[in-house]
Write a protein that holds these residues in place. Structure first.
Motif, short mmCIF file in Angstrom:
data_model
loop_
_atom_site.label_atom_id
_atom_site.label_comp_id
_atom_site.label_asym_id
_atom_site.label_seq_id
_atom_site.Cartn_x
_atom_site.Cartn_y
_atom_site.Cartn_z
N GLN A 107 0.84 -1.19 0.00
CA GLN A 107 0.00 0.00 0.00
C GLN A 107 0.88 1.24 0.00
OE1 GLN A 107 -2.97 -0.04 3.03
NE2 GLN A 107 -3.80 1.97 2.50
N VAL A 108 0.50 2.23 -0.78
CA VAL A 108 1.27 3.45 -0.88
C VAL A 108 0.79 4.46 0.14
CG1 VAL A 108 1.74 5.43 -2.36
CG2 VAL A 108 1.86 3.13 -3.29
N GLN A 109 1.73 5.14 0.74
CA GLN A 109 1.41 6.25 1.62
C GLN A 109 1.98 7.53 1.04
OE1 GLN A 109 2.78 5.20 5.62
NE2 GLN A 109 0.65 4.97 6.22
N LEU A 110 1.19 8.58 1.07
CA LEU A 110 1.63 9.90 0.65
C LEU A 110 1.55 10.81 1.87
CD1 LEU A 110 -0.31 10.20 -2.73
CD2 LEU A 110 2.04 9.45 -2.38
N VAL A 111 2.70 11.32 2.29
CA VAL A 111 2.75 12.16 3.49
C VAL A 111 3.10 13.57 3.07
CG1 VAL A 111 3.83 12.52 5.72
CG2 VAL A 111 3.42 10.19 4.89
N GLU A 112 2.16 14.47 3.31
CA GLU A 112 2.33 15.88 2.93
C GLU A 112 2.79 16.69 4.13
OE1 GLU A 112 -1.73 15.43 0.31
OE2 GLU A 112 -1.47 15.18 2.47
N SER A 113 3.51 17.74 3.83
CA SER A 113 3.94 18.68 4.87
C SER A 113 4.16 20.05 4.24
CB SER A 113 5.21 18.20 5.55
OG SER A 113 6.27 18.08 4.62
N GLY A 114 4.26 21.06 5.10
CA GLY A 114 4.60 22.39 4.62
C GLY A 114 3.46 23.37 4.58
N GLY A 115 2.24 22.92 4.85
CA GLY A 115 1.14 23.86 4.86
C GLY A 115 1.21 24.77 6.06
N GLY A 116 0.33 25.75 6.08
CA GLY A 116 0.30 26.68 7.20
C GLY A 116 -0.40 27.96 6.83
N SER A 117 -0.19 28.95 7.64
CA SER A 117 -0.80 30.27 7.44
C SER A 117 0.26 31.27 7.01
CB SER A 117 -1.47 30.73 8.73
OG SER A 117 -2.53 29.88 9.10
#
Length: 116
Positions: A1-11
């Protein structure tokens, strides 16, 4: 199973910049493309940018010149550099992966809020 982990969002304030990252892990067969989509409140999910396994890129017309998609050499991490952000860029940004297996995978999303 593939996992996609996002980061870097914010205000961020209007005119500012953010850089999103999406790291893919797991078994991927014949990667076709990775990309970013976004969904603002009350709106449909829309394409932001994609990059193919061959390195070709495609952007939403309205975002050309402000957003840049790139990837690492291993082609398993994709980045979205967002400059000159506007309040209308406020949305949840989703990473997407298309391959033979899996055909279509989504990350959990990362929130971007741009204040005026």
């Amino acid at each position: 199973q593939v996992q996609l982990v996002e980061s870097g969002g914010g205000s961020v304030q209007a005119g500012g910049s953010l850089r999103l990252s999406c790291a893919a892990s797991g078994i991927i067969s014949n990667l076709n493309a990775m990309g970013w989509y976004r969904q603002a409140p009350g709106k449909q999910r829309e394409l932001v940018a994609v990059i193919t396994s061959g390195g070709m890129t495609n952007y939403a017309d309205s975002l050309k010149g402000r957003f840049t998609i790139s990837r690492d050499n291993a082609k398993t991490t994709v980045y979205l550099q967002m400059n000159s952000l506007k309040p209308e860029d406020t949305a949840v940004y989703y990473c997407n992966l298309k391959a033979t297996i899996p055909s279509n995978s989504w990350g959990q999303g990362t929130q971007v809020i741009v204040s005026s």
